[in-house]
Design a protein around this motif. Structure first.
Motif, PDB file in Angstrom:
ATOM      1  N   ARG A  12       0.515  -1.367  -0.071  1.00  0.00           N
ATOM      2  CA  ARG A  12       0.379  -0.183   0.033  1.00  0.00           C
ATOM      3  C   ARG A  12       0.599   1.540   0.331  1.00  0.00           C
ATOM      4  O   ARG A  12       0.560   2.300  -0.366  1.00  0.00           O
ATOM      5  N   SER A  13       2.427   1.288   0.222  1.00  0.00           N
ATOM      6  CA  SER A  13       3.439   2.736   0.326  1.00  0.00           C
ATOM      7  C   SER A  13       3.314   3.488  -0.772  1.00  0.00           C
ATOM      8  O   SER A  13       2.904   3.864  -1.475  1.00  0.00           O
ATOM      9  N   TYR A  14       2.632   2.012  -2.334  1.00  0.00           N
ATOM     10  CA  TYR A  14       2.652   2.772  -3.543  1.00  0.00           C
ATOM     11  C   TYR A  14       1.330   2.541  -4.190  1.00  0.00           C
ATOM     12  O   TYR A  14       1.676   3.747  -5.012  1.00  0.00           O
ATOM     13  N   THR A  15       0.863   2.837  -3.177  1.00  0.00           N
ATOM     14  CA  THR A  15      -0.893   3.389  -3.598  1.00  0.00           C
ATOM     15  C   THR A  15      -1.508   4.126  -3.080  1.00  0.00           C
ATOM     16  O   THR A  15      -2.555   4.265  -2.784  1.00  0.00           O
ATOM     17  N   GLY A  23      -7.712  -0.531 -12.852  1.00  0.00           N
ATOM     18  CA  GLY A  23      -6.719  -0.271 -13.738  1.00  0.00           C
ATOM     19  C   GLY A  23      -8.009  -0.876 -14.585  1.00  0.00           C
ATOM     20  O   GLY A  23      -8.999  -1.640 -14.347  1.00  0.00           O
ATOM     21  N   SER A  24      -7.433  -0.807 -15.761  1.00  0.00           N
ATOM     22  CA  SER A  24      -7.490  -1.691 -17.215  1.00  0.00           C
ATOM     23  C   SER A  24      -6.368  -2.219 -17.818  1.00  0.00           C
ATOM     24  O   SER A  24      -5.146  -2.024 -17.340  1.00  0.00           O
ATOM     25  N   GLY A  25      -7.404  -3.024 -18.730  1.00  0.00           N
ATOM     26  CA  GLY A  25      -6.273  -3.945 -18.752  1.00  0.00           C
ATOM     27  C   GLY A  25      -7.098  -5.314 -19.809  1.00  0.00           C
ATOM     28  O   GLY A  25      -7.863  -5.540 -19.161  1.00  0.00           O
ATOM     29  N   ASP A  26      -6.459  -5.872 -21.194  1.00  0.00           N
ATOM     30  CA  ASP A  26      -7.199  -7.196 -21.593  1.00  0.00           C
ATOM     31  C   ASP A  26      -6.231  -8.629 -20.441  1.00  0.00           C
ATOM     32  O   ASP A  26      -7.111  -9.787 -20.678  1.00  0.00           O
ATOM     33  N   THR A  27      -5.597  -8.258 -20.475  1.00  0.00           N
ATOM     34  CA  THR A  27      -4.625  -8.635 -19.578  1.00  0.00           C
ATOM     35  C   THR A  27      -4.318  -9.120 -18.568  1.00  0.00           C
ATOM     36  O   THR A  27      -3.496  -7.838 -18.297  1.00  0.00           O
ATOM     37  N   LEU A  31      -3.128  -4.998 -17.286  1.00  0.00           N
ATOM     38  CA  LEU A  31      -3.395  -4.307 -15.985  1.00  0.00           C
ATOM     39  C   LEU A  31      -2.649  -3.662 -14.874  1.00  0.00           C
ATOM     40  O   LEU A  31      -2.321  -2.453 -14.177  1.00  0.00           O
ATOM     41  N   LEU A  32      -1.152  -4.616 -14.749  1.00  0.00           N
ATOM     42  CA  LEU A  32       0.493  -4.252 -14.491  1.00  0.00           C
ATOM     43  C   LEU A  32       0.869  -3.471 -14.877  1.00  0.00           C
ATOM     44  O   LEU A  32       1.158  -1.981 -14.238  1.00  0.00           O
ATOM     45  N   ALA A  33       0.547  -2.767 -15.902  1.00  0.00           N
ATOM     46  CA  ALA A  33       1.474  -2.170 -16.966  1.00  0.00           C
ATOM     47  C   ALA A  33       0.448  -0.840 -16.630  1.00  0.00           C
ATOM     48  O   ALA A  33       1.336  -0.049 -16.550  1.00  0.00           O
ATOM     49  N   ASN A  34      -0.628  -0.497 -16.523  1.00  0.00           N
ATOM     50  CA  ASN A  34      -1.936   0.387 -16.358  1.00  0.00           C
ATOM     51  C   ASN A  34      -1.865   0.994 -15.245  1.00  0.00           C
ATOM     52  O   ASN A  34      -1.626   2.263 -15.134  1.00  0.00           O
ATOM     53  N   LEU A  35      -1.550  -0.108 -14.376  1.00  0.00           N
ATOM     54  CA  LEU A  35      -1.265   0.000 -12.355  1.00  0.00           C
ATOM     55  C   LEU A  35      -0.015   0.681 -12.273  1.00  0.00           C
ATOM     56  O   LEU A  35       0.113   1.437 -11.395  1.00  0.00           O
ATOM     57  N   ALA A  37       1.503   3.121 -13.933  1.00  0.00           N
ATOM     58  CA  ALA A  37       2.012   3.730 -15.282  1.00  0.00           C
ATOM     59  C   ALA A  37       0.848   4.585 -13.538  1.00  0.00           C
ATOM     60  O   ALA A  37       1.174   5.964 -13.159  1.00  0.00           O
ATOM     61  N   GLN A  38       0.015   4.597 -13.119  1.00  0.00           N
ATOM     62  CA  GLN A  38      -0.311   5.166 -12.110  1.00  0.00           C
ATOM     63  C   GLN A  38       0.234   5.231 -10.406  1.00  0.00           C
ATOM     64  O   GLN A  38       0.054   6.526  -9.774  1.00  0.00           O
ATOM     65  N   TYR A  39       0.503   4.051 -10.338  1.00  0.00           N
ATOM     66  CA  TYR A  39       1.251   3.474  -8.973  1.00  0.00           C
ATOM     67  C   TYR A  39       2.752   3.043  -9.274  1.00  0.00           C
ATOM     68  O   TYR A  39       2.819   1.969  -9.756  1.00  0.00           O
ATOM     69  N   PRO A  40       4.255   3.736  -9.692  1.00  0.00           N
ATOM     70  CA  PRO A  40       5.223   3.622  -9.952  1.00  0.00           C
ATOM     71  C   PRO A  40       5.838   3.010  -9.290  1.00  0.00           C
ATOM     72  O   PRO A  40       5.919   3.184  -7.852  1.00  0.00           O
TER      73      PRO A  40
END
Length: 140
Positions: A12-15, A23-27, A31-35, A37-40
């Motif tokens: 949770r320190s990352y979020t 998040g979003s993503g078809d796989t 999804l992890l790449a999208n997250l 980008a939001q939570y480096p």
């Protein structure tokens, strides 16, 4: 597409302290790449440098282990719930559920844990303490 992701306390320190993010993503990989980008840095805690899931992390899509769904290639749908759990390692003991009493020890700790009506202790990382509840998901 919106996917709910349940984040364990240790990440949770990352979020920013959020226990649930979207998040979003078809796989799962998307999804992890999208997250990330939001939570480096979040993805790096879940995926190795060679692009596989870390062994000490368990990820579930709608309560199904992604290792049986194609790992990072696991398909996702709008409204899915992804749960990230740190793996329990080390320790010795047994765990009892549904009214029993038993022991569960993690990372060198000694103690006991009982779930669904039992009474007991749970200790982790060498500590001692009480934890009693109807379920232990690792996400609180």
């Amino acid at each position: 597409m919106s996917i709910e992701v349940r984040v364990p306390t240790i990440l949770r320190s990352y979020t920013g302290g959020q226990k649930v993010v979207t998040g979003s993503g078809d796989t799962l990989a998307e999804l992890l790449a999208n997250l990330d980008a939001q939570y480096p840095g979040l993805r790096g805690r879940l995926v190795t440098e060679d692009g596989t899931l870390h062994k000490f992390v368990n990820i579930y899509v709608n309560d199904e282990d992604v290792r049986f769904l194609g790992a990072l290639d696991a398909k996702l749908n709008d409204g899915d719930t992804v749960t990230v759990l740190p793996a329990v390692a080390g320790g010795a003991g047994n765990m009892s559920t549904a009214g029993g009493a038993g022991n569960m020890s993690t990372a060198g700790g000694a103690g006991n844990m009982s779930v669904a009506g039992g009474a007991g202790n749970m200790s982790a990382a060498g500590g001692a303490g009480n934890k009693i509840g109807a379920s232990q998901t690792g996400v609180s």
